[in-house]
Design a protein around this motif. Structure first.
Motif, PDB file in Angstrom:
ATOM      1  N   PRO A 115    -101.872  56.814 -53.689  1.00 53.80           N
ATOM      2  CA  PRO A 115    -102.562  57.427 -54.839  1.00 53.80           C
ATOM      3  C   PRO A 115    -101.648  58.235 -55.768  1.00 53.80           C
ATOM      4  N   GLU A 116    -100.697  59.001 -55.218  1.00 53.03           N
ATOM      5  CA  GLU A 116     -99.843  59.842 -56.072  1.00 53.03           C
ATOM      6  C   GLU A 116     -98.993  58.988 -57.019  1.00 53.03           C
ATOM      7  N   VAL A 117     -98.460  57.885 -56.490  1.00 50.83           N
ATOM      8  CA  VAL A 117     -97.648  56.991 -57.332  1.00 50.83           C
ATOM      9  C   VAL A 117     -98.547  56.212 -58.298  1.00 50.83           C
ATOM     10  N   LEU A 118     -99.711  55.797 -57.815  1.00 46.85           N
ATOM     11  CA  LEU A 118    -100.649  55.096 -58.696  1.00 46.85           C
ATOM     12  C   LEU A 118    -101.062  55.993 -59.866  1.00 46.85           C
ATOM     13  N   LEU A 119    -101.292  57.268 -59.566  1.00 46.27           N
ATOM     14  CA  LEU A 119    -101.652  58.214 -60.624  1.00 46.27           C
ATOM     15  C   LEU A 119    -100.550  58.271 -61.690  1.00 46.27           C
ATOM     16  N   ILE A 120     -99.305  58.318 -61.249  1.00 44.60           N
ATOM     17  CA  ILE A 120     -98.181  58.375 -62.187  1.00 44.60           C
ATOM     18  C   ILE A 120     -98.049  57.060 -62.975  1.00 44.60           C
ATOM     19  N   LEU A 121     -98.206  55.932 -62.294  1.00 45.45           N
ATOM     20  CA  LEU A 121     -98.128  54.645 -62.992  1.00 45.45           C
ATOM     21  C   LEU A 121     -99.256  54.519 -64.019  1.00 45.45           C
ATOM     22  N   LYS A 122    -100.445  54.976 -63.624  1.00 46.87           N
ATOM     23  CA  LYS A 122    -101.578  54.940 -64.556  1.00 46.87           C
ATOM     24  C   LYS A 122    -101.316  55.841 -65.764  1.00 46.87           C
ATOM     25  N   GLN A 123    -100.698  56.996 -65.512  1.00 47.81           N
ATOM     26  CA  GLN A 123    -100.369  57.876 -66.633  1.00 47.81           C
ATOM     27  C   GLN A 123     -99.344  57.215 -67.556  1.00 47.81           C
ATOM     28  N   GLY A 124     -98.365  56.536 -66.971  1.00 51.02           N
ATOM     29  CA  GLY A 124     -97.380  55.843 -67.798  1.00 51.02           C
ATOM     30  C   GLY A 124     -98.032  54.796 -68.679  1.00 51.02           C
ATOM     31  N   ALA A 125     -98.980  54.038 -68.106  1.00 49.16           N
ATOM     32  CA  ALA A 125     -99.690  53.019 -68.886  1.00 49.16           C
ATOM     33  C   ALA A 125    -100.542  53.679 -69.970  1.00 49.16           C
ATOM     34  N   GLU A 126    -101.206  54.784 -69.609  1.00 50.27           N
ATOM     35  CA  GLU A 126    -102.088  55.473 -70.569  1.00 50.27           C
ATOM     36  C   GLU A 126    -101.304  56.011 -71.753  1.00 50.27           C
ATOM     37  N   ILE A 127    -100.114  56.510 -71.490  1.00 50.14           N
ATOM     38  CA  ILE A 127     -99.279  57.029 -72.583  1.00 50.14           C
ATOM     39  C   ILE A 127     -98.877  55.896 -73.532  1.00 50.14           C
ATOM     40  N   ASP A 128     -98.584  54.716 -72.966  1.00 54.04           N
ATOM     41  CA  ASP A 128     -98.155  53.576 -73.781  1.00 54.04           C
ATOM     42  C   ASP A 128     -99.279  52.997 -74.634  1.00 54.04           C
ATOM     43  N   ARG A 129    -100.529  53.104 -74.157  1.00 58.49           N
ATOM     44  CA  ARG A 129    -101.647  52.455 -74.873  1.00 58.49           C
ATOM     45  C   ARG A 129    -102.825  53.401 -75.029  1.00 58.49           C
ATOM     46  N   GLU A 130    -102.510  54.638 -75.326  1.00 53.53           N
ATOM     47  CA  GLU A 130    -103.512  55.714 -75.398  1.00 53.53           C
ATOM     48  C   GLU A 130    -104.704  55.373 -76.292  1.00 53.53           C
ATOM     49  N   LYS A 131    -104.441  54.738 -77.452  1.00 51.00           N
ATOM     50  CA  LYS A 131    -105.508  54.506 -78.426  1.00 51.00           C
ATOM     51  C   LYS A 131    -106.299  53.219 -78.172  1.00 51.00           C
ATOM     52  N   SER A 132    -105.906  52.414 -77.196  1.00 50.04           N
ATOM     53  CA  SER A 132    -106.538  51.112 -76.990  1.00 50.04           C
ATOM     54  C   SER A 132    -107.697  51.198 -75.999  1.00 50.04           C
ATOM     55  N   GLY A 135    -106.407  51.806 -72.675  1.00 49.13           N
ATOM     56  CA  GLY A 135    -106.062  53.219 -72.492  1.00 49.13           C
ATOM     57  C   GLY A 135    -107.276  54.013 -72.018  1.00 49.13           C
ATOM     58  N   GLY A 136    -108.456  53.662 -72.545  1.00 48.77           N
ATOM     59  CA  GLY A 136    -109.694  54.300 -72.085  1.00 48.77           C
ATOM     60  C   GLY A 136    -109.963  54.008 -70.620  1.00 48.77           C
ATOM     61  N   LYS A 137    -109.736  52.744 -70.231  1.00 46.30           N
ATOM     62  CA  LYS A 137    -109.911  52.378 -68.810  1.00 46.30           C
ATOM     63  C   LYS A 137    -108.884  53.114 -67.936  1.00 46.30           C
ATOM     64  N   ASP A 138    -107.661  53.282 -68.446  1.00 45.24           N
ATOM     65  CA  ASP A 138    -106.650  54.038 -67.691  1.00 45.24           C
ATOM     66  C   ASP A 138    -107.132  55.454 -67.413  1.00 45.24           C
ATOM     67  N   ARG A 139    -107.727  56.102 -68.411  1.00 47.58           N
ATOM     68  CA  ARG A 139    -108.192  57.478 -68.224  1.00 47.58           C
ATOM     69  C   ARG A 139    -109.351  57.539 -67.211  1.00 47.58           C
ATOM     70  N   ILE A 140    -110.205  56.531 -67.234  1.00 52.82           N
ATOM     71  CA  ILE A 140    -111.285  56.477 -66.225  1.00 52.82           C
ATOM     72  C   ILE A 140    -110.682  56.312 -64.837  1.00 52.82           C
ATOM     73  N   ASP A 141    -109.698  55.424 -64.705  1.00 51.02           N
ATOM     74  CA  ASP A 141    -109.044  55.237 -63.394  1.00 51.02           C
ATOM     75  C   ASP A 141    -108.349  56.519 -62.937  1.00 51.02           C
ATOM     76  N   ILE A 142    -107.714  57.216 -63.865  1.00 53.58           N
ATOM     77  CA  ILE A 142    -107.038  58.476 -63.524  1.00 53.58           C
ATOM     78  C   ILE A 142    -108.050  59.494 -63.000  1.00 53.58           C
ATOM     79  N   MET A 143    -109.166  59.638 -63.712  1.00 53.99           N
ATOM     80  CA  MET A 143    -110.185  60.604 -63.268  1.00 53.99           C
ATOM     81  C   MET A 143    -110.849  60.165 -61.972  1.00 53.99           C
ATOM     82  N   THR A 144    -111.020  58.853 -61.803  1.00 60.00           N
ATOM     83  CA  THR A 144    -111.609  58.344 -60.562  1.00 60.00           C
ATOM     84  C   THR A 144    -110.702  58.669 -59.380  1.00 60.00           C
TER      85      THR A 144
END
Length: 206
Positions: A115-132, A135-144
């Protein structure tokens, strides 16, 4: 509430199950890794990290494997489902692909990133596609992940320091404070408020 069309996610899951039976070694990252840890929110596309470069040979021999030099990944398409394949010493993720196998474990017979590494990978993806949309799905996965797994924040901060991405902490706090899509977490407003408060307190303590 699911984020993607259920027909697509079912097809995507079946492809993941079939790939897991094949004789090449990979680690599940991305949305399906979040699902395997939390059992919420199935994914549409597949993201996997190869354990070493030798695994590419099997993929080249058995699939129409495409190399995407711009995005530093390999790709296989099964009609509308894309499999994004990240390779050691080639792909650029928030944590190097060659290190990811050291941070994986078995979940339901799949090799899955912790989970700790997945959280970081998800954050990296979210930063790259924040407005897409993704990116919204990334933020849901991060909060989940934050709400429904036992993320070890001490380990999370150790990893941020190791890979010199300490600024991820501030983006994570911003995501938590601004997150309002409680329906995807199956929480009511009070439950979400309490969860957010607890996570932010834990972040401050570490």
């Amino acid at each position: 509430m699911e984020f993607w069309n259920s027909l697509l996610t079912e097809k995507s899951w079946n492809i993941l199950v079939e790939l897991n039976k094949k004789p090449f070694k990979f680690i599940v990252i991305g949305g399906w890794a979040a699902y395997l840890w939390t059992r919420l929110h199935k994914s549409k596309d597949l993201d996997i990290a190869l354990t070493d470069l030798k695994q590419l040979e099997y993929l080249k021999e058995n699939y129409n494997l495409k190399k995407n030099d711009n995005l530093k990944k390999y790709e296989i398409s099964f009609e509308e489902i894309d499999v994004d394949i990240y390779a050691p010493f080639f792909s650029k993720l928030a944590i190097p692909v060659e290190d990811i196998k050291s941070y994986s474990t078995k979940v339901e017979n799949f090799n899955v990133v912790i989970p700790e590494v997945l959280l970081i990978l998800k954050q990296g993806a979210e930063i790259d596609r924040e407005k897409s949309v993704k990116g919204g799905k990334d933020r849901i996965d991060i909060m989940t992940l934050l709400c429904f797994t036992d993320v070890n924040f001490k380990k999370y901060f150790e990893l941020l320091k190791k890979y010199k991405i300490e600024h991820f902490k501030y983006r994570l706090i911003e995501i938590i404070r601004n997150f309002k899509d409680m329906q995807y977490l199956e929480l009511n407003p009070r439950q979400l408020k309490l969860k957010k408060s607890k996570i932010l307190d834990e972040l401050k303590r570490n």
